[in-house]
Design a protein around this motif. Structure first.
Motif, PDB file in Angstrom:
ATOM      1  N   UNK A   6      68.637  56.952  24.763  1.00  0.00           N
ATOM      2  CA  UNK A   6      69.930  57.068  23.731  1.00  0.00           C
ATOM      3  C   UNK A   6      69.601  56.820  22.290  1.00  0.00           C
ATOM      4  N   UNK A   7      69.946  57.713  21.619  1.00  0.00           N
ATOM      5  CA  UNK A   7      69.616  57.507  20.024  1.00  0.00           C
ATOM      6  C   UNK A   7      70.991  57.519  19.348  1.00  0.00           C
ATOM      7  N   UNK A   8      71.199  56.759  18.352  1.00  0.00           N
ATOM      8  CA  UNK A   8      72.535  56.384  17.580  1.00  0.00           C
ATOM      9  C   UNK A   8      72.958  57.961  16.970  1.00  0.00           C
ATOM     10  N   UNK A   9      74.164  58.113  16.835  1.00  0.00           N
ATOM     11  CA  UNK A   9      74.604  59.345  16.510  1.00  0.00           C
ATOM     12  C   UNK A   9      74.879  59.442  14.758  1.00  0.00           C
ATOM     13  N   UNK A  10      74.589  58.111  14.047  1.00  0.00           N
ATOM     14  CA  UNK A  10      74.273  58.049  12.722  1.00  0.00           C
ATOM     15  C   UNK A  10      73.383  58.604  12.224  1.00  0.00           C
ATOM     16  N   UNK A  11      72.260  58.969  13.176  1.00  0.00           N
ATOM     17  CA  UNK A  11      71.344  59.776  12.529  1.00  0.00           C
ATOM     18  C   UNK A  11      71.366  61.308  12.534  1.00  0.00           C
ATOM     19  N   UNK A  12      70.806  61.905  11.628  1.00  0.00           N
ATOM     20  CA  UNK A  12      71.093  63.301  11.502  1.00  0.00           C
ATOM     21  C   UNK A  12      69.964  63.963  12.326  1.00  0.00           C
ATOM     22  N   UNK A  40      73.180  60.479  20.789  1.00  0.00           N
ATOM     23  CA  UNK A  40      72.364  61.751  21.599  1.00  0.00           C
ATOM     24  C   UNK A  40      71.704  61.087  22.748  1.00  0.00           C
ATOM     25  N   UNK A  41      71.775  61.939  23.907  1.00  0.00           N
ATOM     26  CA  UNK A  41      71.097  61.454  25.053  1.00  0.00           C
ATOM     27  C   UNK A  41      69.833  62.572  25.103  1.00  0.00           C
ATOM     28  N   UNK A  42      68.725  61.978  25.285  1.00  0.00           N
ATOM     29  CA  UNK A  42      67.386  62.978  25.481  1.00  0.00           C
ATOM     30  C   UNK A  42      66.932  62.430  26.892  1.00  0.00           C
ATOM     31  N   UNK A  43      66.554  63.403  27.674  1.00  0.00           N
ATOM     32  CA  UNK A  43      65.914  63.416  28.766  1.00  0.00           C
ATOM     33  C   UNK A  43      64.490  64.042  29.001  1.00  0.00           C
ATOM     34  N   UNK A  65      62.409  60.989  15.997  1.00  0.00           N
ATOM     35  CA  UNK A  65      62.513  60.083  17.252  1.00  0.00           C
ATOM     36  C   UNK A  65      62.027  60.856  18.431  1.00  0.00           C
ATOM     37  N   UNK A  66      62.283  61.973  18.982  1.00  0.00           N
ATOM     38  CA  UNK A  66      61.906  62.623  19.960  1.00  0.00           C
ATOM     39  C   UNK A  66      60.488  62.845  20.107  1.00  0.00           C
ATOM     40  N   UNK A  67      59.916  63.368  18.859  1.00  0.00           N
ATOM     41  CA  UNK A  67      58.282  63.456  18.670  1.00  0.00           C
ATOM     42  C   UNK A  67      57.711  61.966  18.822  1.00  0.00           C
ATOM     43  N   UNK A  68      58.149  61.084  18.184  1.00  0.00           N
ATOM     44  CA  UNK A  68      57.807  59.671  18.049  1.00  0.00           C
ATOM     45  C   UNK A  68      57.505  59.372  19.719  1.00  0.00           C
TER      46      UNK A  68
END
Lengths: 80, 165
Positions: B10-16, B60-63, B23-26
């Protein structure tokens, strides 16, 4: 006597078949919040088997799935 | 032993959108660092959280799905926990890979027909004793209220769900 009581309750109770057995679900996905919400009370507590008619094996899986979803903020721990 | 895992974070929605991409790449970099093979990548998009996490109401939810040496999981989880960008994450063993479906779906097939039988069995003796046309009529009568009850139950569920929201 017992039989009579049960018949009168039939109108109120759902058919006593586990939802997951009926739909042949082996693995309960913690991401499927729409489904999991059906097994939460209005206070977001996990609905007991007595009310939801889920079989014990699936209830255990279901409880785990709900708890995972709660950690990920997909489902609430409580509402009010 | 290599296992198949699923990671949801879960990533904060305050991010663009751009920052989320970073973050995904990281995260992927962390995964590859532990020699995992990524088999599936899926953005579940921006969602409203069930409760605020660090004062964020959306996220944002990333799977991700990947194969990993199970001994390395502890280290991997530690690294994920230490990264500040992830509000929450969860790693779960995934038994059937999403690509190869239908492995476990064979066992219990006849649950539905059984239920129908259970509904009909109390009716059958009456049908046997009476002439056929009336019996058919009776069957129709009995099936209608049952259906209505199911509808009622569904409506009740919907109402209850509405309360939760």
């Amino acid at each position: 006597m017992m039989n009579k009581q049960r018949n009168s309750n039939d109108i109120l109770t759902k058919p006593k078949v586990c939802y997951f057995c009926l739909n042949n679900v082996q693995i309960i996905d913690y991401k499927d919040t729409q489904l999991l919400r059906k097994f939460l009370s209005s206070y977001s507590k996990i609905v007991p088997r007595k009310r939801s008619a889920v079989c014990s094996a699936h209830q255990r899986e279901l409880a785990n799935a709900i708890k995972r979803a709660r950690v990920m903020a997909l489902l609430p721990f409580t509402t009010k | 032993m290599t296992q198949h895992y699923e990671l949801l974070y879960l990533v904060a929605a305050t991010m663009t959108e751009e920052e989320v991409h970073k973050v995904r790449e990281q995260v992927k970099r962390i995964l590859t660092k532990y020699e995992s093979k990524i088999t599936l990548e899926e953005s579940q998009g921006k969602k409203r959280l069930a409760y605020p996490v660090d004062k964020n109401h959306q996220g944002y939810y990333e799977l991700l799905e990947f194969d990993l040496e199970s001994a390395k999981l502890v280290e991997l989880e530690r690294e994920l926990r230490l990264s500040n960008e992830l509000l929450r994450h969860i790693v779960v063993k995934k038994t059937p890979k999403t690509a190869g479906k239908g492995l476990l779906k064979v066992t219990r097939v006849s649950a539905k027909p059984d239920l129908d039988l259970a509904n009909q069995t109390p009716m059958t003796p009456k049908i046997a004793s009476k002439p056929q046309p009336t019996a058919v009529e009776k069957k129709d009568d009995s099936s209608k209220p049952r259906l209505k009850l199911e509808d009622l139950d569904e409506k009740l569920d919907e109402i209850l769900e509405g309360d939760i929201m």
